[in-house]
Enzyme design. Structure first.
Site, mmCIF file in Angstrom:
data_model
loop_
_atom_site.group_PDB
_atom_site.id
_atom_site.type_symbol
_atom_site.label_atom_id
_atom_site.label_comp_id
_atom_site.label_asym_id
_atom_site.label_seq_id
_atom_site.Cartn_x
_atom_site.Cartn_y
_atom_site.Cartn_z
ATOM 1 N N CYS A 48 0.784 -1.236 0.000
ATOM 2 C CA CYS A 48 0.000 0.000 0.000
ATOM 3 C C CYS A 48 0.818 1.290 0.000
ATOM 4 C CB CYS A 48 -0.938 0.038 1.215
ATOM 5 S SG CYS A 48 -1.790 -1.521 1.560
ATOM 6 N N CYS A 51 1.678 3.746 -3.171
ATOM 7 C CA CYS A 51 0.691 4.674 -3.733
ATOM 8 C C CYS A 51 0.157 5.661 -2.703
ATOM 9 C CB CYS A 51 -0.488 3.900 -4.326
ATOM 10 S SG CYS A 51 -0.097 3.047 -5.875
ATOM 11 N N HIS A 52 0.008 5.212 -1.458
ATOM 12 C CA HIS A 52 -0.665 6.032 -0.448
ATOM 13 C C HIS A 52 0.294 6.760 0.488
ATOM 14 C CE1 HIS A 52 -4.602 4.472 -1.605
ATOM 15 N NE2 HIS A 52 -4.063 3.271 -1.631
ATOM 16 N N MET A 102 -7.078 1.277 -8.442
ATOM 17 C CA MET A 102 -6.668 0.366 -7.368
ATOM 18 C C MET A 102 -7.146 -1.042 -7.709
ATOM 19 S SD MET A 102 -7.414 0.560 -3.302
ATOM 20 C CE MET A 102 -7.402 -0.933 -2.309
ATOM 21 N N HIS A 338 5.858 11.364 -10.643
ATOM 22 C CA HIS A 338 5.981 9.906 -10.528
ATOM 23 C C HIS A 338 7.048 9.383 -11.487
ATOM 24 C CE1 HIS A 338 4.748 6.055 -9.072
ATOM 25 N NE2 HIS A 338 4.379 5.627 -10.267
ATOM 26 N N HIS A 380 0.321 7.618 -16.304
ATOM 27 C CA HIS A 380 1.333 6.699 -15.749
ATOM 28 C C HIS A 380 2.118 6.135 -16.924
ATOM 29 C CE1 HIS A 380 3.253 3.221 -13.910
ATOM 30 N NE2 HIS A 380 2.946 3.711 -12.731
#
Length: 560
Positions: A48, A51-52, A102, A338, A380
């Site tokens: 997790c 991304c978070h 997700m 990113h 992305h």
């Protein structure tokens, strides 16, 4: 993960504890035992945090701080316009995924683990410890000294067509011969290696795991193996070497997600030389405690690295010509930076600011922002893909996690034959119809095809497939290929996600990873790029969740 990650200083926790105590006056906090919390921390780190965020403030993924996740004591889910998710809703989101990109975790985590994670993210996040220069030095190991390494290639492998393949869940890299499809060596590395980067010479492979462990692999050894390693932090994603003439492989740089900083090292031994923090102000003028180092690339026109800082939206041009007196140019772009790649000329670097739905383009020759381009939701690109569009000339492509298109952006060129396309530069010239959940796009100078995956799509069939376009007609995919079916592996309830197309050095083959479920066999499916037919399925039992596959020649020369 190191036990040190779970020991926290009291002063750092006091403000969080006070905030948590206040929150508990109005919201329920699910109780967790020490064992449950330790288990949940490990799962969160592995599945997790990327991304978070470690502090759960969000980036590519949503903010998961308790003010979003906890239900109120009276059982309601809304207070003052703030929607609170609660246990049941969180379990459904974790289990089934979302259309925003997700994935579903019901074939990765057990029901008990899903319930545990729903509880965990309703509790106040802990703050991990720092990681100093001394910590970095203490972790450094030279396994084979430089003077004990081969002076020439000691194997007969075609290194140009070797693939460095991440075996995500075993903490290994498989070196696979692109000619024979044989596994030549499996090397123990950090957990879930994120990328493999090649030295300027093509001899060394730098691989960095999500646990912050950087490994240096020597391809000249009779059986390629790790010759040096260092741990640069607790969580990391990026690495590169120095490529400007005269500095070939003299230095290496690796960036951390936690702590937010980067480390400069000797290129052939990984001896740490300098640690630089990236904490600071965002492009909006607010301080951020967790500005993670995202993608790093090395310029070949200046002695500089392009270092992208995710949460702040700042792009750093780090001049390594004088490490003692480090000079850095800071370029404002957009949040949250990113991944990205070079244009065809290798002058411009394009990076996704995916939470802002933009692509930032940096001119490394002038050291300035060249453009900030609006795109569809959550771009992305991976490294992106370069080709000459039949109508708009040189373009760079990105896919999207949150939109059903592949975006084509016109890029400048000094080649006179492309002068007529100048009016399109830095504009979105076409959106090719695809599906949401794309992670990687790919083509090759010797190919007339363009490939895009969709492993994050919630639909099983789409997640198991890739789309292929003919360059002569980009209006719609030429073919949708179900990679799971082509693999010949038994069909199961779990989604076998097709991910990361990668070309062979000659551009004649495309390799695609197929993630099996928790107990299923994974594979790499190799396609003939001309016919789109399967050439080989690599299903060795040691192929456990293969992910990124980095062809040595293509990676060395930034061909994508």
């Amino acid at each position: 993960m190191s036990k040190k990650l779970f020991k926290y200083a009291l002063p750092a926790l006091l403000p969080l504890a006070m905030a948590s105590a206040f929150a508990q006056q109005t919201a329920e906090v699910p109780a967790m035992s020490a064992d449950e919390k330790a288990q949940a921390k490990k799962i969160y780190f592995e599945r997790c945090a990327g991304c978070h965020g470690v502090l759960r403030k969000g980036a590519t993924g949503k903010n998961l701080e308790p003010h979003w996740t906890k239900k109120l004591k009276d059982g309601t889910t809304q207070e003052g316009g703030t929607l609170r998710l609660g246990q049941n809703r969180l379990e459904k989101i974790i289990g089934y995924g979302t259309e925003g990109g997700m994935v579903n975790f019901d074939d990765i985590l057990t029901k008990d683990e899903i319930s545990l994670m729903a509880k965990y993210i309703q509790n106040t996040p802990d703050v991990p410890p720092e990681y100093s220069f001394k910590d970095t030095m203490d972790s450094w190991k030279v396994i084979v000294p430089v003077d004990k390494r081969p002076t020439k290639q000691m194997n007969n492998f075609n290194l140009k067509n070797m693939f460095s393949v991440t075996l995500r869940d075993t903490g290994e890299v498989a070196l696979i011969d692109g000619d024979t499809k044989d596994i030549r060596s499996i090397v123990k590395t950090g957990y879930a290696v994120h990328i493999s980067r090649l030295s300027k010479s093509g001899r060394y492979v730098y691989v960095i795991g999500r646990d912050g462990r950087l490994s240096l692999i020597d391809l000249w050894m009779e059986k390629p193996a790790v010759v040096a390693e260092v741990k640069v932090g607790f969580d990391a994603r990026s690495v590169d070497t120095s490529k400007f003439k005269g500095y070939d492989d003299k230095y290496a740089i690796a960036g951390s997600y936690w702590p937010p900083q980067y480390v400069i090292m000797d290129g052939d031994t990984l001896k740490p030389l300098k640690v630089v923090s990236t904490r600071g102000m965002t492009v909006d003028g607010e301080y951020h405690p967790e500005p993670r180092v995202a993608s790093i690339v090395s310029s070949e026109i200046k002695p500089e690295w392009v270092v992208n800082i995710k949460e702040t939206g700042q792009i750093l041009l780090v001049d390594y010509s004088d490490i003692k007196n480090l000079k850095t140019t800071t370029i404002e772009s957009a949040k949250f930076l990113h991944d990205g790649g070079w244009d065809a000329s290798k002058r411009y670097f394009l990076v996704a600011a995916n939470a802002s739905n933009k692509i930032a383009a940096v001119d490394t020759k002038t050291g300035k922002l060249a453009a900030l381009i609006d795109t569809a939701k959550i771009p992305h690109p991976g490294r992106g893909a370069n080709f000459v569009h039949p109508k708009f000339g040189p373009v760079w492509a990105t896919g999207h996690l949150g939109a059903d298109v592949v975006t084509l952006i016109s890029t400048p060129s000094d080649d006179k034959k492309f002068a007529k396309y100048k009016e399109y530069n830095w504009k979105v010239v076409q959106e090719m119809k695809h599906v949401p959940g794309n992670l990687f796009v790919k083509t090759h100078p010797k190919s007339r095809h363009f490939w895009a995956d969709s492993p994050q799509n919630p639909e099983k069939e789409l997640a198991e497939s890739v789309a292929v376009w003919d360059m002569a007609d980009l209006s719609k995919p030429k073919k949708i290929i179900n990679v799971a079916k082509d693999s010949g592996l038994p069909e199961t309830k779990a989604t076998k996600r097709a991910v990361h197309p990668e070309y062979s050095a000659d551009g004649k083959e495309v390799w695609i990873s197929l993630w099996g479920g928790k107990t299923d066999q994974s594979a790499i499916v190799v396609y003939d790029d001309a016919t789109l037919k399967v050439k080989k399925v690599i299903t060795d039992p040691k192929m456990i969740t293969p992910t990124g596959k980095f062809n040595v020649y293509n990676t060395q020369h930034d061909i994508y």
